[in-house]
Design an enzyme around this catalytic site. Structure first.
Site, PDB file in Angstrom:
ATOM      1  N   SER A  60      14.002  22.143  -8.824  1.00  0.00           N
ATOM      2  CA  SER A  60      14.466  21.038  -8.006  1.00  0.00           C
ATOM      3  C   SER A  60      15.541  20.232  -8.705  1.00  0.00           C
ATOM      4  O   SER A  60      15.703  20.280  -9.903  1.00  0.00           O
ATOM      5  CB  SER A  60      13.294  20.129  -7.665  1.00  0.00           C
ATOM      6  OG  SER A  60      12.702  19.668  -8.852  1.00  0.00           O
ATOM      7  N   LYS A  63      15.972  14.512  -8.981  1.00  0.00           N
ATOM      8  CA  LYS A  63      14.777  13.795  -9.387  1.00  0.00           C
ATOM      9  C   LYS A  63      15.170  12.921 -10.554  1.00  0.00           C
ATOM     10  O   LYS A  63      16.085  13.222 -11.304  1.00  0.00           O
ATOM     11  CB  LYS A  63      13.671  14.766  -9.784  1.00  0.00           C
ATOM     12  CG  LYS A  63      13.151  15.545  -8.602  1.00  0.00           C
ATOM     13  CD  LYS A  63      12.083  16.483  -9.040  1.00  0.00           C
ATOM     14  CE  LYS A  63      11.564  17.272  -7.855  1.00  0.00           C
ATOM     15  NZ  LYS A  63      10.590  18.273  -8.255  1.00  0.00           N
ATOM     16  N   SER A 125      28.155   7.251 -16.465  1.00  0.00           N
ATOM     17  CA  SER A 125      29.271   6.360 -16.207  1.00  0.00           C
ATOM     18  C   SER A 125      28.906   4.908 -16.459  1.00  0.00           C
ATOM     19  O   SER A 125      29.464   4.009 -15.868  1.00  0.00           O
ATOM     20  CB  SER A 125      29.743   6.537 -14.765  1.00  0.00           C
ATOM     21  OG  SER A 125      28.700   6.221 -13.866  1.00  0.00           O
ATOM     22  N   GLU A 161      38.139   2.286 -20.958  1.00  0.00           N
ATOM     23  CA  GLU A 161      36.926   1.588 -20.551  1.00  0.00           C
ATOM     24  C   GLU A 161      35.701   2.085 -21.306  1.00  0.00           C
ATOM     25  O   GLU A 161      34.599   1.579 -21.117  1.00  0.00           O
ATOM     26  CB  GLU A 161      36.698   1.780 -19.042  1.00  0.00           C
ATOM     27  CG  GLU A 161      37.837   1.281 -18.194  1.00  0.00           C
ATOM     28  CD  GLU A 161      37.579   1.585 -16.733  1.00  0.00           C
ATOM     29  OE1 GLU A 161      36.452   1.358 -16.279  1.00  0.00           O
ATOM     30  OE2 GLU A 161      38.509   2.052 -16.057  1.00  0.00           O
TER      31      GLU A 161
END
Length: 960
Positions: A60, A63, A125, A161
């Site tokens: 899967s 999650k 990020s 950044e």
């Protein structure tokens, strides 16, 4: 270095608890042996039992801990990046109506390549993750290089950044940041071991929050804690998720436990604070218990580097060490060579007759004792510990049996094998009753597998040296690797046709190492039988004398290196390999180092077997013995230089006295001495230097990850031997020459102390006693179940009295044409080595450069010291350990009974003490209740003198 990651999650029903719990179990299965996973779910206690054996494969995505799980898959090599994985709509963690993503997949699911799943799900990020990575990895380029090495496209590093982020077509936003950050943190820190500077940077970066002091109160004294929390949008329409990251620095400064707590915004701050505090405590306890304080396996851990980060005992105070406790096994003489293991507060050890004892590691008090009822003796170098949840098992070898014991009680676990034990003689394709197969070095654990080799006879008949993996719960064989290949298997053509049906050995007797992250077990093997005459096994004989890298889960061969082709010198790999990380050509390389009896160290890239230093194939003389075909070439590494002398000439002979020197010169003129890999001949002794016992021996080596230094002790004594033609017929003498002279020699003189003399046994042994020894084996000697009762009785009478009646026996047809005449040490008439010192050394080799840091003599003869002859070195059996306290501890020396501590940087002797018996074993170090101990098993047995053998565990510590 091993470290512990505690991952805890507290989630609400919105996140699909059943799917999440299944994913946590997947993580545990993939990370078994590398990280400890604790989960806190509604109705589930912290540190819940996670059984990796029963988990379904990961199928899967989307999650909560996916980034962690998927990267584990990549690291362990379980899936290629193009491996399709079934993705089902019901696997989405967020139910409708919040997720429009479900509608994009067919009802039955779709096969999605792992590479695409990574691109879709792994996100980093957020400033938190980027800063962790930048601090540890030393800058943006290191992060980019790492990500590029994964082969995953779609990541971009924004230097301005300091963010890691990527563009997602599905508008799927970032809620995996803390998990992905921790995973990459762990990966990078594995390749660049954490040190105190790293830890301090991280703790400084995570500025204290209002909760830090409250969290600190929940941790033991000496631990430092930092905490940071934040939130991020997940998917449009879903409430924001809040995450907390806690970093717990351990007192030694070089370890870091990481606690990650993720919840949705419905959890209030108090609940989150309580959970993160519990996680922090669990992280600290687990890291301190597993990573620092224990010695839970032979060699200290699966990597077998014999290194400890404990440094309470250091250069400045080691001279104050005193006996803290001792435990006399009171089990008679013996030579078990045992390195105990320590788990929590319990030290598990072995007695000379192979009973198992559990001692309080702080006091030496006996907690329990297990006696199998099987008479044991000889080498039994350690035990194996395995645990899962509430299960804790000790695996103990006695002769050909392995017992599974409850670690708390010492009682056999009846569900394992037959009534709690398995028989290693079974399943080899030969009649079990006629096999000698004994486990002298312990097996090794990988997930729920116990992987073992075994010791076999060095002449035929001998069983094949199959490497086998047993289920730790049931004792059933899960896989077997044929070291003598069967038809159709790789290497079959390096033997005569059908050799697997009649030849034997090529066995792993020395132990193994396992890379749990990669799922690779490294298996060194010995020579094929018979050791010194190989006319019936013409060819290179793969996989004898090999370092094998096998898939630990399946037994499939990944790569191999053969150090001796068609071995006719008994040049086994003598010790477990060491899994090390070195700096090579400016890059950190995970490598495997293997020492040899001939005095060399091989260093290979752990993943692919590529040598880090060049290996040259040199030509050597052919054999002049009829039927024998020696290999034309043999491989030797160009670096490091050998740590033992490689050839013997007249200028190297002893000068202990003028008379002894003259004797040695005359004796030397009788020998052939031409260096390495000179085939033995008939009727003339050939020098083997280093001798048949090394060079390196079973004690193994220690590696310091802080400096890249490998510490290896060595014997530096020449031996000699020759071949003789077998004589047809059957009598007591002929049975002796065929079966026993291989070790004890034609004249029954042996090679004391390791191989006893059989001269003048009349009145000391009876026919019945010798018969029992031949049938059951004793010490280093294997059993001989192939001999009939008539043959055994005739052999016993010949050894005792010289009686040599001809028998009616049918064993002639299986005899090789030539036999080995025995192991002969080159010793002067007074029993000392007939070469100039040093006779034993301790060496420190920089594996980053291949150069020596230092070399010192190891061991002395007390009577020669009294005559003014010091620092001669001596034969030594047992290995070193190295600590963060700047010390190398080693006993090992046969004659002076000393236990020593050297400065690991210089080789300067800082401390020594005299043991009750020689410490022919490898020590351990551990910590209990804030106190560091160093323990050595004093057994003796190798001095060749009476009343010099026993079994006493001696623990040293600093005074309070």
């Amino acid at each position: 270095m091993r470290r512990v990651l505690i991952l805890a999650l507290l989630v609400s029903s919105a996140f699909g608890q059943e799917a999440l719990q299944r994913q946590i179990r997947d993580i545990a299965a993939e990370a078994h042996g590398k990280v400890t996973v604790a989960c806190s779910l509604p109705g589930t206690p912290l540190n819940c039992d996670i059984d990796p054996h029963a988990h379904p494969p990961m199928q899967s995505v989307f999650k909560l801990p996916l980034a962690l799980a998927v990267l584990h898959q990549v690291e362990l090599g379980k899936f290629a990046l193009d491996q399709p994985i079934r993705f089902r709509p019901e696997d989405l963690i967020v139910p409708k109506p919040y997720s429009p993503l479900q509608d994009q997949y067919p009802q039955g699911g779709v096969d999605v390549p792992l590479r695409q799943l990574l691109q879709m799900t792994v996100t980093l990020s957020d400033n938190t993750a980027a800063d962790i990575l930048l601090r540890l990895a030393g800058g943006p380029k290191a992060v980019s290089d790492y990500i590029a090495s994964l082969g995953v496209a779609g990541f971009h590093l924004m230097d301005g950044e300091r963010e890691l982020h990527r563009d997602l077509k599905l508008q799927y936003r970032n809620w995996f940041e803390p998990l992905g950050a921790v995973q990459l943190l762990r990966r990078i820190s594995d390749r660049t071991p954490l040190n105190s500077e790293h830890t301090q940077l991280l703790l400084e970066w995570m500025q204290p929050t209002s909760r830090t002091k409250r969290l600190q109160a929940n941790l033991p004294s000496g631990a430092s804690v930092a905490h940071k929390s934040g939130s991020s949008d997940v998917i449009d329409g879903l409430a924001a998720a809040t995450n907390d990251i806690g970093l717990i620095g351990l007192p030694d400064g070089g370890q870091l436990a990481i606690a990650v707590f993720v919840t949705d915004s419905m959890a209030d701050e108090t609940t989150r604070e309580q959970v993160i505090a519990k996680i922090g405590r669990a992280a600290y306890d687990a890291a301190a218990r597993v990573t620092i304080s224990d010695w839970p396996a032979y060699g200290g851990g699966p990597e077998d580097i014999r290194f400890s980060r404990l440094k309470q005992i250091d250069r400045s105070n080691v001279g104050k060490l005193e006996v803290a406790w001792s435990y006399d096994t009171a089990d008679g003489p013996g030579d078990p060579q045992t390195q105990p293991i320590v788990v929590g507060r319990i030290l598990f050890g072995i007695t000379p007759k192979h009973k198992v004892v559990a001692l309080d590691a702080a006091t030496g008090k006996l907690l329990w004792r297990f006696d199998s009822g099987v008479p044991g003796g000889g080498a039994n170098r350690s035990l194996v510990y395995w645990s899962s949840g509430s299960e804790h098992r000790i695996f103990a070898a006695v002769k050909s049996f392995i017992y599974a014991l409850d670690a708390d009680t010492g009682k056999p676990i009846a569900s394992f094998g037959q009534a709690g034990r398995i028989d290693l003689r079974e399943g080899l394709g030969r009649d079990p009753a006629k096999q000698s197969f004994v486990l002298t070095s312990p097996g090794i654990i990988y997930q729920d597998l116990l992987i073992v080799g075994g010791r076999l006879p060095e002449s035929l008949p001998a069983a094949p040296g199959d490497v086998r993996a047993y289920d730790v719960r049931t004792g059933k064989v899960r896989w077997s690797f044929h070291t003598i290949p069967h038809p159709g298997e790789f290497g079959y053509d390096t033997w005569p046709k059908d050799a697997w049906t009649y030849t034997g050995a090529a066995n792993n007797w020395a132990g193994m190492a396992v890379d749990a992250q990669r799922g690779i077990v490294y298996v060194p093997t010995g020579s094929a039988a018979s050791d010194f005459y190989g006319a019936d096994r013409k060819g290179d004989d793969l996989f004898a004398n090999c370092l094998l890298a096998l898939n630990a889960k399946t037994g499939a061969r990944i790569w191999h290196f053969q150090s001796v082709k068609h071995d006719i010198w008994d040049r086994d790999f003598p010790s477990p390999p060491s899994l090390v990380t070195v700096r090579h050509e400016g890059q950190l390389v995970d490598a495997v180092a293997q020492t040899t009896k001939s005095g060399f160290v091989y260093l290979f890239d752990r993943a692919n077997g590529k040598p880090l230093f060049p290996i040259e194939y040199r030509k050597y003389p052919a054999s002049d013995v009829p039927g024998e075909v020696a290999s034309e070439t043999q491989p030797l590494p160009t670096k490091p230089a050998p740590f033992a002398r490689q050839s013997l000439n007249v200028d190297m002979l002893t000068n202990r006295t003028p008379a002894v020197h003259e004797w040695a010169v005359e004796k030397f003129r009788e020998f052939r001495s031409l260096g390495q890999f000179i085939p033995l001949t008939v009727g003339k002794e050939t020098v083997v230097f280093p001798g048949f016992d090394g060079g390196a021996e079973w004690g193994g080596s220690a590696f310091d990850p802080e400096t890249g230094l490998l510490y290896v002790n060595a014997n530096d004594v020449p031996w000699t031997s020759s071949l003789a033609e077998n004589v047809a017929g059957a009598s007591g003498k002929k049975i002796y020459l065929t079966n026993c002279a291989n070790c004890h020699g034609d004249a029954m003189l042996g090679a004391p102390p390791s191989i006893p003399s059989l001269v003048d046994l009349q009145g000391k042994r009876t026919v019945a006693q010798i018969t029992t020894i031949v049938q059951q084996g004793s010490g280093r000697m294997p059993s001989f179940p192939n001999l009939s009762a008539t043959d055994t009785a005739a052999l016993a009478r010949f050894v005792l009295s010289g009686e040599n009646k001809e028998l009616q026996s049918s064993g002639e047809a299986s005899l090789p044409k030539y036999r080995f005449t025995g192991y002969h040490k080159f010793r002067d008439p007074d029993g000392y080595p007939a070469v100039a010192p040093p006779w034993g050394t301790l060496n420190a080799i920089n594996l980053n450069t291949g150069e020596y840091a230092w070399k010192v003599p190891l061991g002395e003869y007390p009577e020669l010291v009294a005559q003014g002859l010091k620092d001669t070195g001596s034969e030594n059996y047992g290995g070193p350990i190295v600590t963060a306290g700047g010390l190398v501890f080693i006993a090992a020396t046969n004659y002076d009974r000393k236990f020593r501590a050297f400065d690991k940087s210089s080789g300067k002797l800082l401390w020594e003490t005299t043991l009750p018996f020689a410490g022919n074993a490898t020590p351990v170090t551990y910590e209990v209740d804030g106190k560091q101990y160093v323990v050595i098993y004093a057994t003796g047995g190798k001095s060749g003198k009476p009343a010099t053998s026993g079994g006493i565990y001696v623990a040293f510590a600093l005074p309070r």
